[in-house]
Design a protein around this motif. Sequence first.
Motif, PDB file in Angstrom:
ATOM      1  N   GLU A 169       0.833  -1.208   0.000  1.00 30.79           N
ATOM      2  CA  GLU A 169       0.000   0.000   0.000  1.00 30.79           C
ATOM      3  C   GLU A 169       0.866   1.256   0.000  1.00 30.79           C
ATOM      4  O   GLU A 169       0.559   2.231  -0.689  1.00 30.79           O
ATOM      5  CB  GLU A 169      -0.925   0.015   1.215  1.00 30.79           C
ATOM      6  N   LYS A 170       1.958   1.248   0.771  1.00 29.67           N
ATOM      7  CA  LYS A 170       2.852   2.398   0.837  1.00 29.67           C
ATOM      8  C   LYS A 170       3.522   2.618  -0.514  1.00 29.67           C
ATOM      9  O   LYS A 170       3.625   3.750  -0.987  1.00 29.67           O
ATOM     10  CB  LYS A 170       3.902   2.191   1.939  1.00 29.67           C
ATOM     11  N   ILE A 171       3.952   1.539  -1.166  1.00 31.10           N
ATOM     12  CA  ILE A 171       4.553   1.660  -2.498  1.00 31.10           C
ATOM     13  C   ILE A 171       3.543   2.242  -3.469  1.00 31.10           C
ATOM     14  O   ILE A 171       3.858   3.162  -4.225  1.00 31.10           O
ATOM     15  CB  ILE A 171       5.102   0.302  -2.984  1.00 31.10           C
ATOM     16  N   ASP A 172       2.318   1.722  -3.457  1.00 29.35           N
ATOM     17  CA  ASP A 172       1.275   2.242  -4.357  1.00 29.35           C
ATOM     18  C   ASP A 172       1.028   3.727  -4.104  1.00 29.35           C
ATOM     19  O   ASP A 172       0.901   4.513  -5.038  1.00 29.35           O
ATOM     20  CB  ASP A 172      -0.032   1.457  -4.178  1.00 29.35           C
ATOM     21  N   VAL A 180       4.082   5.716  -5.412  1.00 27.26           N
ATOM     22  CA  VAL A 180       4.105   5.716  -6.880  1.00 27.26           C
ATOM     23  C   VAL A 180       3.079   6.715  -7.411  1.00 27.26           C
ATOM     24  O   VAL A 180       3.363   7.467  -8.341  1.00 27.26           O
ATOM     25  CB  VAL A 180       3.841   4.304  -7.443  1.00 27.26           C
ATOM     26  N   LYS A 181       1.911   6.749  -6.798  1.00 33.77           N
ATOM     27  CA  LYS A 181       0.871   7.698  -7.222  1.00 33.77           C
ATOM     28  C   LYS A 181       1.355   9.137  -7.057  1.00 33.77           C
ATOM     29  O   LYS A 181       1.170   9.973  -7.943  1.00 33.77           O
ATOM     30  CB  LYS A 181      -0.405   7.458  -6.415  1.00 33.77           C
ATOM     31  N   LYS A 182       1.995   9.430  -5.931  1.00 35.86           N
ATOM     32  CA  LYS A 182       2.533  10.776  -5.707  1.00 35.86           C
ATOM     33  C   LYS A 182       3.613  11.115  -6.725  1.00 35.86           C
ATOM     34  O   LYS A 182       3.633  12.215  -7.278  1.00 35.86           O
ATOM     35  CB  LYS A 182       3.109  10.904  -4.295  1.00 35.86           C
ATOM     36  N   LEU A 183       4.510  10.179  -6.963  1.00 36.97           N
ATOM     37  CA  LEU A 183       5.625  10.423  -7.878  1.00 36.97           C
ATOM     38  C   LEU A 183       5.159  10.593  -9.322  1.00 36.97           C
ATOM     39  O   LEU A 183       5.607  11.499 -10.015  1.00 36.97           O
ATOM     40  CB  LEU A 183       6.640   9.276  -7.798  1.00 36.97           C
ATOM     41  N   THR A 184       4.273   9.728  -9.768  1.00 42.60           N
ATOM     42  CA  THR A 184       3.836   9.786 -11.159  1.00 42.60           C
ATOM     43  C   THR A 184       2.882  10.949 -11.410  1.00 42.60           C
ATOM     44  O   THR A 184       2.692  11.346 -12.548  1.00 42.60           O
ATOM     45  CB  THR A 184       3.186   8.460 -11.608  1.00 42.60           C
ATOM     46  N   GLY A 185       2.331  11.503 -10.354  1.00 41.14           N
ATOM     47  CA  GLY A 185       1.439  12.647 -10.493  1.00 41.14           C
ATOM     48  C   GLY A 185       2.162  13.987 -10.456  1.00 41.14           C
ATOM     49  O   GLY A 185       1.543  15.036 -10.625  1.00 41.14           O
ATOM     50  N   ASP A 186       3.469  13.957 -10.254  1.00 43.44           N
ATOM     51  CA  ASP A 186       4.245  15.191 -10.131  1.00 43.44           C
ATOM     52  C   ASP A 186       5.574  15.010 -10.868  1.00 43.44           C
ATOM     53  O   ASP A 186       6.495  14.357 -10.364  1.00 43.44           O
ATOM     54  CB  ASP A 186       4.481  15.479  -8.645  1.00 43.44           C
ATOM     55  N   VAL A 237      14.315  11.539  -1.623  1.00 45.46           N
ATOM     56  CA  VAL A 237      12.920  11.848  -1.950  1.00 45.46           C
ATOM     57  C   VAL A 237      11.980  10.962  -1.144  1.00 45.46           C
ATOM     58  O   VAL A 237      10.986  11.444  -0.587  1.00 45.46           O
ATOM     59  CB  VAL A 237      12.660  11.706  -3.468  1.00 45.46           C
ATOM     60  N   ILE A 238      12.289   9.678  -1.045  1.00 42.11           N
ATOM     61  CA  ILE A 238      11.429   8.773  -0.284  1.00 42.11           C
ATOM     62  C   ILE A 238      11.466   9.139   1.196  1.00 42.11           C
ATOM     63  O   ILE A 238      10.436   9.145   1.864  1.00 42.11           O
ATOM     64  CB  ILE A 238      11.832   7.297  -0.508  1.00 42.11           C
ATOM     65  N   GLU A 239      12.631   9.489   1.710  1.00 42.77           N
ATOM     66  CA  GLU A 239      12.737   9.944   3.106  1.00 42.77           C
ATOM     67  C   GLU A 239      11.834  11.146   3.335  1.00 42.77           C
ATOM     68  O   GLU A 239      11.129  11.232   4.334  1.00 42.77           O
ATOM     69  CB  GLU A 239      14.188  10.323   3.421  1.00 42.77           C
ATOM     70  N   GLU A 240      11.866  12.074   2.390  1.00 40.45           N
ATOM     71  CA  GLU A 240      11.054  13.283   2.478  1.00 40.45           C
ATOM     72  C   GLU A 240       9.555  12.943   2.441  1.00 40.45           C
ATOM     73  O   GLU A 240       8.769  13.456   3.234  1.00 40.45           O
ATOM     74  CB  GLU A 240      11.408  14.196   1.305  1.00 40.45           C
ATOM     75  N   LEU A 241       9.163  12.050   1.544  1.00 43.99           N
ATOM     76  CA  LEU A 241       7.749  11.696   1.397  1.00 43.99           C
ATOM     77  C   LEU A 241       7.231  10.885   2.581  1.00 43.99           C
ATOM     78  O   LEU A 241       6.100  11.073   3.016  1.00 43.99           O
ATOM     79  CB  LEU A 241       7.518  10.912   0.100  1.00 43.99           C
ATOM     80  N   VAL A 242       8.062   9.987   3.085  1.00 45.34           N
ATOM     81  CA  VAL A 242       7.644   9.142   4.206  1.00 45.34           C
ATOM     82  C   VAL A 242       7.667   9.931   5.510  1.00 45.34           C
ATOM     83  O   VAL A 242       6.862   9.698   6.399  1.00 45.34           O
ATOM     84  CB  VAL A 242       8.549   7.882   4.286  1.00 45.34           C
ATOM     85  N   LYS A 245       7.435  -0.992  -9.554  1.00 46.91           N
ATOM     86  CA  LYS A 245       6.019  -0.662  -9.774  1.00 46.91           C
ATOM     87  C   LYS A 245       5.873   0.378 -10.871  1.00 46.91           C
ATOM     88  O   LYS A 245       5.002   0.254 -11.738  1.00 46.91           O
ATOM     89  CB  LYS A 245       5.410  -0.160  -8.467  1.00 46.91           C
ATOM     90  N   VAL A 246       6.721   1.402 -10.872  1.00 42.57           N
ATOM     91  CA  VAL A 246       6.661   2.440 -11.911  1.00 42.57           C
ATOM     92  C   VAL A 246       6.926   1.806 -13.271  1.00 42.57           C
ATOM     93  O   VAL A 246       6.224   2.078 -14.243  1.00 42.57           O
ATOM     94  CB  VAL A 246       7.662   3.584 -11.631  1.00 42.57           C
ATOM     95  N   LYS A 247       7.919   0.921 -13.335  1.00 41.55           N
ATOM     96  CA  LYS A 247       8.260   0.256 -14.583  1.00 41.55           C
ATOM     97  C   LYS A 247       7.094  -0.601 -15.072  1.00 41.55           C
ATOM     98  O   LYS A 247       6.739  -0.575 -16.243  1.00 41.55           O
ATOM     99  CB  LYS A 247       9.512  -0.602 -14.400  1.00 41.55           C
ATOM    100  N   LEU A 248       6.468  -1.358 -14.170  1.00 40.13           N
ATOM    101  CA  LEU A 248       5.320  -2.183 -14.542  1.00 40.13           C
ATOM    102  C   LEU A 248       4.145  -1.335 -15.010  1.00 40.13           C
ATOM    103  O   LEU A 248       3.458  -1.692 -15.965  1.00 40.13           O
ATOM    104  CB  LEU A 248       4.886  -3.057 -13.363  1.00 40.13           C
ATOM    105  N   ASP A 249       3.908  -0.226 -14.338  1.00 41.10           N
ATOM    106  CA  ASP A 249       2.818   0.661 -14.737  1.00 41.10           C
ATOM    107  C   ASP A 249       3.051   1.215 -16.135  1.00 41.10           C
ATOM    108  O   ASP A 249       2.127   1.291 -16.945  1.00 41.10           O
ATOM    109  CB  ASP A 249       2.651   1.809 -13.741  1.00 41.10           C
TER     110      ASP A 249
END
Length: 74
Positions: A7-10, A13-19, A33-38, A57-61
């Motif tokens: 769920e955290k990865i999803d 990924v949503k935050k990253l791909t939306g910006d 970046v992940i440290e900052e987001l988490v 996940k980004v690659k699969l998407d």
Amino acid sequence: MALNIKEKIDELVKKLTGDKALMAKFEKNPISVIEELVGVDLPDDQLGQLVDGIKAKVKLDKVGDMLGGLFGKK
């Protein structure tokens, strides 16, 4: 309360791909970046596992989007 990694990865990924700017920062320095987001300072090896999951996940998407486009789905 247990942390659900999938769920955290999803979520990340949503935050990253939306910006696009955030995604560019992630591509240059994913750990920070992940440290900052988490919002938690975790050891790099733990964050590295999270980064690997996010990259996968980004690659699969992206592959899914390309395949969907081939078959008329978007």
